[in-house]
Design an enzyme around this catalytic site. Structure first.
Site, PDB file in Angstrom:
ATOM      1  N   LYS A 263     -50.677  49.256  24.501  1.00 47.98           N
ATOM      2  CA  LYS A 263     -49.637  49.222  25.391  1.00 47.98           C
ATOM      3  C   LYS A 263     -50.023  47.970  26.284  1.00 47.98           C
ATOM      4  O   LYS A 263     -48.839  47.169  26.781  1.00 47.98           O
ATOM      5  CB  LYS A 263     -49.770  50.443  26.511  1.00 47.98           C
TER       6      LYS A 263
ATOM      7  N   ASP B 260     -49.270  58.660  12.762  1.00 47.42           N
ATOM      8  CA  ASP B 260     -49.062  58.097  14.268  1.00 47.42           C
ATOM      9  C   ASP B 260     -48.789  59.511  15.043  1.00 47.42           C
ATOM     10  O   ASP B 260     -48.641  60.445  14.414  1.00 47.42           O
ATOM     11  CB  ASP B 260     -47.872  57.155  14.203  1.00 47.42           C
TER      12      ASP B 260
ATOM     13  N   ALA C 156     -46.407  59.375  18.662  1.00 44.98           N
ATOM     14  CA  ALA C 156     -45.058  59.557  19.452  1.00 44.98           C
ATOM     15  C   ALA C 156     -44.093  58.959  18.379  1.00 44.98           C
ATOM     16  O   ALA C 156     -44.177  57.990  17.737  1.00 44.98           O
ATOM     17  CB  ALA C 156     -45.091  58.766  20.594  1.00 44.98           C
TER      18      ALA C 156
END
Length: 208
Positions: free
Chosen positions: A93, A52, A54
């Site tokens: 998101k 991944d 962040a």
């Protein structure tokens, strides 16, 4: 790798740079051992590792998405806690926004502030503001976590390719990829939900 603390002050329990390096050292040892066992068949059992972004390889603590989500939700009168915001972290998101709006708290917040139920147009509005807010600061947050370039180099020495997936859009990832490259971390492939068409927890970004 990611174990966020509900207080919002620390998002990792007992995971320091030292423990990251120890984890990668153990991972590298396992990869090396497995590949040595498979050498006689000329097949490496571990050919790629997918990371991944962040909170894993950049932006220690996933501060950028957490703080920007909080700011964006507050603009619409949605007072989610950092713990609640962190719950769906890693998803695309828009899916993240839908998940929170679908909770009992999210439904109540929206009705109290907007006097109606939320719909997909509202998801788009929240997402557009989130992306605009994120673009302004994401590069400031997204420095490579200490120890990552060295760890990745060790994996490459074992013949392992480095893949990556993210909940960010391809547009948001452009400056992050450039900055990571300048700081010594470069991946062989980065797949985003808008390019793949699917997000986590579905596995299709990994397949891509």
């Amino acid at each position: 790798l990611k174990n966020r603390h509900p207080t919002g002050k620390r998002f990792y329990r007992e995971r320091t740079v030292k423990s990251w390096k120890l984890y990668i050292h153990n991972l590298h040892s396992c990869v090396k051992k497995e590949n040595e066992v498979m050498m006689n068949t000329k097949v490496h059992s571990v050919q790629m590792i997918v990371f991944d972004w962040a909170g894993t390889t950049v932006d220690f603590g996933s501060r950028a998405p957490l703080q920007i989500f909080e700011k964006t939700f507050q603009h619409f009168g949605l007072e989610f806690t950092l713990e609640e915001i962190a719950g769906p972290m890693g998803m695309e998101k828009k899916d993240h926004i839908r998940t929170l709006l679908s909770t009992e708290e999210g439904t109540t917040f929206w009705k109290n502030t907007q006097n109606r139920d939320w719909d997909e147009n509202d998801v788009e509005r929240i997402y557009d503001l989130f992306e605009a807010n994120l673009k302004m600061v994401v590069q400031d947050y997204s420095h490579v976590i200490e120890g990552v370039p060295e760890a990745v180099q060790k994996l490459r020495e074992s013949g392992v390719k480095i893949g990556s997936t993210t909940g960010y859009s391809s547009e948001i990832m452009k400056p992050i990829l450039e900055q990571a490259r300048r700081e010594g971390y470069e991946v062989d492939c980065c797949v985003t939900p808008d390019v793949c068409g699917f997000s986590r927890p579905k596995p299709f970004m990994v397949f891509e």
